[in-house]
Motif scaffolding. Structure first.
Motif, PDB file in Angstrom:
ATOM      1  N   THR A  99       0.874  -1.192   0.000  1.00  0.00           N
ATOM      2  CA  THR A  99       0.000   0.000   0.000  1.00  0.00           C
ATOM      3  C   THR A  99       0.891   1.215   0.000  1.00  0.00           C
ATOM      4  OG1 THR A  99      -1.662   1.247   1.199  1.00  0.00           O
ATOM      5  CG2 THR A  99      -0.137  -0.057   2.537  1.00  0.00           C
ATOM      6  N   THR A 105      -3.974  -2.418   2.395  1.00  0.00           N
ATOM      7  CA  THR A 105      -3.122  -3.002   1.366  1.00  0.00           C
ATOM      8  C   THR A 105      -4.040  -3.719   0.375  1.00  0.00           C
ATOM      9  OG1 THR A 105      -2.904  -5.114   2.491  1.00  0.00           O
ATOM     10  CG2 THR A 105      -1.307  -3.384   3.073  1.00  0.00           C
ATOM     11  N   LYS A 106      -3.451  -4.130  -0.700  1.00  0.00           N
ATOM     12  CA  LYS A 106      -4.226  -4.883  -1.689  1.00  0.00           C
ATOM     13  C   LYS A 106      -4.788  -6.156  -1.035  1.00  0.00           C
ATOM     14  CE  LYS A 106      -0.859  -4.744  -4.828  1.00  0.00           C
ATOM     15  NZ  LYS A 106      -0.142  -5.061  -6.089  1.00  0.00           N
ATOM     16  N   ASP A 219      -3.167  -1.553  -6.168  1.00  0.00           N
ATOM     17  CA  ASP A 219      -3.182  -0.474  -5.192  1.00  0.00           C
ATOM     18  C   ASP A 219      -3.620   0.813  -5.894  1.00  0.00           C
ATOM     19  OD1 ASP A 219      -2.386   0.440  -2.424  1.00  0.00           O
ATOM     20  OD2 ASP A 219      -1.227   1.828  -3.681  1.00  0.00           O
ATOM     21  N   THR A 280      -7.545  -0.224  -4.600  1.00  0.00           N
ATOM     22  CA  THR A 280      -7.864  -0.156  -3.162  1.00  0.00           C
ATOM     23  C   THR A 280      -8.581   1.115  -2.764  1.00  0.00           C
ATOM     24  OG1 THR A 280      -5.665   0.741  -2.731  1.00  0.00           O
ATOM     25  CG2 THR A 280      -5.932  -1.636  -2.538  1.00  0.00           C
TER      26      THR A 280
END
Lengths: 299, 740
Positions: A99, A105-106, A219, A280
Motif C-alpha cells: 500500500t 493493502t491490496k 493499489d 484499493t
C-alpha cells in the motif's frame, strides 16, 4: 450513499473496523441496503429463499405465511436447486501486501472483499471454501454452508500474510486438481506476473466446468501513479528498481495500466471469465456486483 | 551597423541562463525510494518514455534558459547602430554644422518662413541641446574653410548672423572642411550636420566628398564622424524665375535699340506672368507670357533707342510683376555700355570681295540705307589699298578695325603704318585669296605684324572640298553659339587655301579639316595694342566653285555673319567688355593707361558706401573679384587733370539657383558613399536619424515580445507535460480512481 449502512462500502471506512467478521457483515449489509433502492432490486428477491409463484409450480410449495404478509404468492425454493459451491482464492504474493498511502493493502482489501462474499454466500446457504496460495497452495478450507464455517474462513483469512514470490499458474493448476465439482472460483490477485501462463491456467479451470471471477486488485497508487519528482521505484518481489521522473512517465504508465487491464479484459471475455478490475481506493459494491452477476448466470 | 548595448554591464546577466542547469546539478534531489510492485508495467515502456521525457526536459530547460537570457538582454537594451556605443546625450561632441546659404534657400513656405530661417532654427536647437563642453564648428557654404571651434553659446549667436549669399559654392568643399575641423577635435563624439535644400546646384554630384582619415585607426573606428543631411526642400517646389540674360548684338550702339534675351523658367503648372522692362529707373515696357508647365522659354525684350548718356552707361532690369516663393530670381539685371558704331575699313582690290563682308557688318548700308529695323553696330567703309594709308593717318573718325580681303599686295609704307596703328589699338584682319601675292605677306615688315608666313597654295579638287573645323570656343569670336558654330562650320566647303607657317606665339583659332590653320591670331604685349587675325582663305566667294578664284563658300553660311560680326567687335576691342555676370564671377575692366587713372570707386547695390581702390599708373585693367551682391554696380575711375571714366556691370543670381530639382539617392550615394550619411527629411526625422546613429535601433520591444512568446511556450510545455499531476493528485486525495 444516503443509507448509513452504505458507508461501509468505502475502504477508508471499513479499514477502521478491525474485526473481519464485522467487516464482512457491514459490507454486505451496506451493499444490500443500497441494492434495495437501486435498479437491481430484483436481486434481493433472487437472494431470498422464495420466488414468485408461476403456473405449473407445485401449490404445496406456496409459502402461506409470506402470502399472509404480502398478499402475494411465493413458493419455497429447493436448496439443492440453488446451492452454488464457491471458492475464495487468495493470492499471497508479496506484491499483494503493498500500500502506498498506508491504508488498506491490496491484500487487506482482498480479504475484506472475500469475507463479505463468504458472508453473503453463507447467508444464502451456499457452501464456500477458501484457498490461499503463493507459489503453491498454502492454506485451504473445504466448502461448507454452515454458519459456523464462516467463522473458520474469517479466522484463516485474518491470519494470512502476503509474502514472497508467487506462481499463479502453478497454483491454479494445483487448485484445479483439488476442486472436483463445478464451482464458482473467485480469485483475488493483482495479476502482476506473466499473463500467458495465467490465462492458460484459467482456461483449464474453465474447461473443468468452473465459473471464474477474477478480482483484479491494484493499489490505488498503482492505478493512478500519484508520484511527484524523481523517484526510485522498486519491485518488492523481484528486487528490481528504476529511477524515473514521476511526472514525466506518469502518462505513459497510466496508458500501460490501461493496456494491461484491457488485454486481460479481452482475454477473459473470450474465456467467459468475469473480470472485475479494482483498486484499493474503490468502494466494495463493484466487486460484490460482479459476484452477483456471475451468481445469477449460474443460478 | 554595429550591435551594442546601452547598459553594458547587464549583458553579463545572460550568463544567468545557466541557473536552471546549475540548479538542476546542485539541487538535484535524492530520488525518493518507493516500493512499487507494478514496476513491470513501467519497464515495458521505459525506453520510449525515457526518450520522450528527455526531449521534453530539454525543451523545457532550453525555454527556461531562454527566458532568463532574454530578460537579461531586455535589461541591457541591445541596440543596432552605426557608431560607437556613445548613446548618452551628454557626451561632449565635436559638432560641425554646415549651413547652405545659397539663394535657393530663400524659398518661402506658406508660413512666410524661408529655408534659411528654418535651417538656422534647427542649427540653434542642435547647439542648444549639445553639452556645453562640446565644440561647434559653424561653416557657411559660401566660405568653405575650416573654422576654429566655438562654444555652443557662441555658435548660437553666429548662427543668427547667417544670411543668404548669392556668390556661393557647392557644399562638397564645405563638408570636407567640416570633416577636417571635427577630426582635429579631441571630443569623443564627432558629428557633421548639413542643413540644405539638396537641390541639384547645392552639391557637385559627380565629385565624391573625400573624408580625411584619422591617423589613429583605433580612434577612427571607435568614434567615426557621422554625417547627417537634413533636406529642407520645399514639398511642392513652385517657382517662376529669370536667368541667362544676354544681348542679341555684338555691341550696343548709340541711338539704337538693343535686344535683350533671357530665359524664363517655370517649375509648376502652366501659368501666365507679366514681365516688365525697366531702364535707368523707368518702366519702358511690359508683356504677358504664357508659360508651359515645367518648361523653360526664351524671351526677348527690345529696349528703346539708347542715348550716349554718361559714358554710355545704362542699367535696367526685367522684372516678373507677381511674387512667388522664391523672389530672388524674379529680377534680371543688365548693364549696357552704349558706344558709337564701330568704324570698320574693308580693303579689297575687287568690289565683289567686299560685298559679303559689308553685307554682314552693315546690312543697312548694303541695302542703300533702308530702314531694316535692325541694329547698326558697325559703320563700314570700303577702300582700295592705295587709300588706306591716308585714312589711317587721319585723326577724325579713326577706324577701329581694318579687314584686308584678297588684296594682291600691301606696300611697305602701309605695313609700316599698320604696325604703328596696331600698337595704338587698331585691330587688323588679313584674309589671303587668289589675288594675294605671298611675297607681299612675308616681308620683314609684314612679319612684324602677321601671325604666320605663307608657304604655298593648296588647290583641292572641287568635288572633294575640305571643311572648317575645331573652332577655339574659348575665344570671344566663337564663344557665343559655340555648339551651333561647331556644327555649322563643318558644312563650309573649302576649295583652296594658303598653307601657312605659324610664327611663335601665334594662336590657332580655327582649322581646315586637313589640320592646316584657317584662322590665326597674334596679340602684342603692350598696355594698349591691337589684335591681328589672319585667314588662310578669303572672306568672299565666287559664283562657281570651278573658278580658280573661288576658294570657299563660307559667305553662304549663317556662321559667316556671326563670325565676322564677332571678329570685328573683337578687333575693335569692344566685344569682351563685361556688363552682366553671375554672382561670384570675377570681372576685368580694361582702360587706357595713358589717361593716368590713379583710383577707382567701386560701388555695389544698396546703400553701402563704395570701395575706393588705388590704381597703379602702370596698370591697364581693374579686376573685381567675387562680386556677391545682386544688382547694379558702378565703377568710377578718376585721376589727375579731371580724368574720369564711368562704367558698370550688373550681377544676377546664378542660373542654377532657380532650379529646385532635388538630388537623387544615387547622386547622394556617389557623393557620400552608400553608408556614409544619414538623410533626414525634416527636423523630426533628423532627431530619429541622430538617435538611430547614437543609440541605434532598440531591440527592447522585440525582445519583450520574444520573451512573452517563450514564456507562453514554456507554460504550455510545462502544462502539457505535467499538468495531469494536479488532476491525478486530487483524485487520489478524494479516494477516486480512474475506474471508480
Amino acid at each position: 450513499m444516503a443509507n448509513p449502512a452504505e458507508k461501509f462500502l468505502k475502504p477508508e471506512v471499513i479499514r477502521n473496523v478491525t474485526r473481519l467478521d464485522l467487516r464482512a457483515k457491514f459490507i454486505v449489509e451496506g451493499f444490500l441496503s443500497g441494492l434495495h433502492a437501486s435498479p437491481f432490486q430484483g436481486f434481493s428477491v433472487e437472494f431470498s429463499e422464495h420466488r414468485k409463484y408461476s403456473p405449473g409450480d407445485n401449490i404445496s410449495d406456496i409459502d402461506w405465511s409470506v402470502f399472509a404478509k404480502t398478499d402475494r404468492f411465493y413458493i419455497k425454493r429447493y436448496q439443492a436447486e440453488t446451492n452454488l459451491t464457491g471458492y475464495l482464492l487468495m493470492d499471497l504474493s508479496a506484491s499483494m501486501g503493498y500500500t502506498y498511502r498506508q491504508e488498506l493493502t491490496k491484500f487487506e482489501y482482498a480479504i475484506s472483499l472475500a469475507a463479505a462474499l463468504g458472508y453473503l454466500m453463507v447467508q444464502q446457504q451456499d457452501p464456500v471454501g477458501l484457498i490461499a496460495f503463493d507459489e503453491k497452495v498454502r492454506e485451504s478450507l473445504p466448502p461448507k454452508s454452515r454458519k459456523t464455517h464462516l467463522a473458520n474462513i474469517l479466522s484463516v483469512l485474518a491470519r494470512l500474510q502476503p509474502s514472497g514470490k508467487t506462481d499463479i499458474p502453478a497454483s491454479i493448476r494445483q487448485i484445479a486438481q483439488m476442486v472436483k465439482h463445478r464451482s464458482l472460483i473467485m480469485i483475488f490477485t493483482d495479476l502482476l506476473a506473466d499473463s500467458d501462463p495465467i490465462l492458460k491456467a484459467i482456461h483449464r479451470l474453465r474447461h473443468s466446468g468452473h465459473e471464474v471471477i477474477i478480482f483484479h486488485i491494484l493499489d490505488e497508487a498503482e492505478a493512478l501513479f500519484p508520484f511527484d519528482g524523481t523517484v526510485e521505484l522498486e519491485d518488492n518481489e523481484t528486487g528490481e528498481s528504476i529511477t524515473v521522473d514521476a511526472l514525466g512517465v506518469r502518462a505513459d504508465y497510466l496508458e500501460a495500466v490501461e493496456e494491461f487491464r484491457s488485454q486481460y479484459k479481452k482475454d477473459f471475455f473470450r474465456a467467459r471469465v468475469d473480470y472485475v478490475p479494482l483498486h484499493t481506493g474503490m468502494a466494495f459494491d463493484k466487486a460484490l456486483m460482479g459476484y452477483l452477476l456471475s451468481r445469477q448466470r449460474k443460478g | 551597423m554595429n550591435l551594442s548595448v546601452v547598459h553594458l554591464g547587464l549583458i553579463a546577466g545572460v550568463a544567468l541562463a545557466a541557473i536552471p542547469v546549475i540548479l538542476h546539478m546542485v539541487m538535484r534531489q535524492k530520488p525518493k525510494h518507493i516500493i512499487f510492485p507494478a514496476l513491470r508495467l513501467l519497464k515495458a515502456r521505459q525506453k520510449q518514455t525515457t526518450r520522450r521525457l528527455r526531449i521534453r526536459q530539454w525543451a523545457l530547460l532550453l525555454s527556461r534558459m531562454a527566458i532568463i537570457a532574454l530578460m537579461a538582454l531586455c535589461l541591457a537594451r541591445p541596440t543596432c547602430n552605426t557608431t560607437a556605443p556613445l548613446g548618452e546625450s551628454n557626451v561632449p561632441t565635436a559638432m560641425a554644422i554646415v549651413v547652405d546659404t545659397s539663394l535657393s534657400m530663400q524659398w518661402t513656405d506658406a508660413r512666410n518662413r524661408d529655408r534659411l530661417t528654418e535651417a538656422k532654427a534647427i542649427a540653434s536647437k542642435l547647439v542648444r541641446e549639445t553639452p556645453i563642453s562640446s565644440q561647434v564648428f559653424l561653416i557657411d557654404s559660401a566660405e568653405p574653410i575650416e573654422t576654429p571651434p566655438m562654444s555652443p553659446a557662441s555658435a548660437e549667436g553666429r548662427i543668427k548672423s547667417l544670411e543668404l549669399k548669392a556668390a556661393n559654392r557647392p557644399l562638397n568643399s564645405a563638408i570636407e572642411a567640416a570633416y577636417k575641423s571635427v577630426m582635429k577635435s579631441d571630443r569623443p563624439r564627432r558629428e557633421v550636420f548639413v542643413l540644405t535644400d539638396l537641390t541639384t546646384n547645392s552639391l557637385e554630384s559627380e565629385k565624391p566628398v573625400s573624408r580625411p582619415q584619422n591617423a589613429d585607426a583605433d580612434k577612427e573606428k571607435a568614434s567615426p564622424v557621422q554625417l547627417y543631411l537634413l533636406r529642407l526642400n520645399p514639398p511642392e517646389p513652385l517657382n517662376v524665375g529669370l536667368r541667362n540674360l544676354s544681348f542679341d548684338a555684338a555691341a550696343a550702339v548709340v541711338g539704337e535699340p538693343l535686344d535683350i534675351k533671357l530665359e524664363i523658367t517655370n517649375q509648376g503648372p502652366a501659368t501666365t506672368r507679366i514681365l516688365e522692362l525697366w531702364v535707368d529707373g523707368r518702366k519702358r515696357e511690359q508683356k504677358a507670357f504664357e508659360l508651359s508647365a515645367n518648361a523653360d522659354q526664351e524671351i526677348i525684350f527690345r529696349t528703346p533707342p539708347l542715348d550716349a548718356g554718361r559714358d554710355g552707361l545704362h542699367q535696367g532690369e526685367i522684372r516678373i510683376r507677381d511674387d512667388d516663393p522664391m523672389p530672388f530670381d524674379n529680377i534680371a539685371n543688365f548693364t549696357v555700355m552704349v558706344r558709337p558704331p564701330i568704324r570698320v575699313l574693308i580693303v579689297t582690290d575687287l568690289e565683289q570681295d567686299a560685298l559679303f563682308l559689308s553685307e554682314a557688318l552693315d546690312p543697312v548700308k548694303g541695302n542703300n540705307n533702308a530702314n531694316l529695323g535692325v541694329s547698326q553696330p558697325f559703320r563700314v567703309e570700303v577702300l582700295r589699298v592705295s587709300q588706306v594709308e591716308d585714312r589711317l593717318r587721319r585723326e577724325k573718325d579713326r577706324p577701329q578695325a581694318v579687314i584686308f580681303n584678297n588684296v594682291a599686295q600691301i606696300p611697305d609704307s602701309l605695313w609700316t603704318q599698320l604696325n604703328l596703328s596696331v600698337r595704338s589699338g587698331l585691330g587688323v584682319a588679313v584674309a589671303i585669296g587668289d589675288r594675294s601675292k605671298p611675297d607681299s605677306y612675308s616681308g620683314p615688315l609684314a612679319k612684324q605684324l602677321l601671325p604666320a608666313d605663307p608657304i604655298n597654295r593648296v588647290d583641292l579638287k572641287s568635288d572633294e572640298p575640305l571643311e572648317l573645323t575645331k573652332p577655339d570656343v574659348s575665344h570671344p569670336i566663337f564663344a557665343q553659339y559655340a555648339e551651333e558654330l561647331r556644327t555649322e562650320l563643318t558644312q563650309v566647303p573649302i576649295f583652296r587655301y594658303e598653307k601657312m607657317a605659324r610664327i611663335e606665339g601665334a594662336r590657332e583659332l580655327l582649322q581646315i579639316s586637313d589640320g592646316q590653320p584657317a584662322l590665326l591670331e597674334r596679340v602684342f604685349d603692350a598696355a594698349v595694342s591691337g589684335r591681328v587675325l589672319m585667314w588662310t582663305t578669303p572672306l568672299s566667294r565666287r559664283p562657281s566653285s570651278n573658278d580658280t578664284s573661288a576658294w570657299n563658300d563660307f559667305p553662304r553660311s549663317w556662321a559667316f555673319v556671326q563670325v565676322v560680326n564677332r571678329m570685328t567687335a573683337y578687333l575693335a576691342d569692344t566685344a569682351d567688355d563685361p556688363t552682366v555676370v553671375e554672382a561670384g564671377t570675377d570681372l576685368t575692366f580694361p582702360f587706357d593707361p595713358s589717361k593716368g587713372f590713379n583710383s577707382a570707386l567701386v560701388k555695389g547695390p544698396g546703400d553701402r558706401p563704395g570701395d575706393r581702390r588705388p590704381i597703379d599708373p602702370k596698370d591697364s585693367r581693374l579686376i573685381i573679384t567675387n562680386p556677391d551682391l545682386i544688382g547694379h554696380w558702378g565703377i568710377a575711375l578718376s585721376g589727375p587733370n579731371n580724368a574720369a571714366r564711368s562704367t558698370g556691370f550688373s550681377v544676377n543670381p546664378p542660373a542654377a539657383e532657380s532650379q529646385l530639382r532635388i538630388l537623387t539617392p544615387d547622386q547622394l550615394n556617389t557623393v557620400f558613399g552608400k553608408d556614409g550619411y544619414a538623410l533626414a527629411q525634416d527636423p523630426d526625422s533628423l532627431e530619429k536619424a541622430v538617435g538611430l546613429a547614437r543609440v541605434g535601433v532598440e531591440f527592447f520591444p522585440w525582445l519583450m515580445l520574444l520573451l512573452l512568446i517563450v514564456l507562453t511556450v514554456e507554460n504550455y510545455l510545462a502544462n502539457k507535460f505535467y499538468g495531469q499531476l494536479g488532476d491525478a493528485g486530487a483524485m487520489v486525495a478524494k479516494g477516486q480512481g480512474a475506474n471508480a
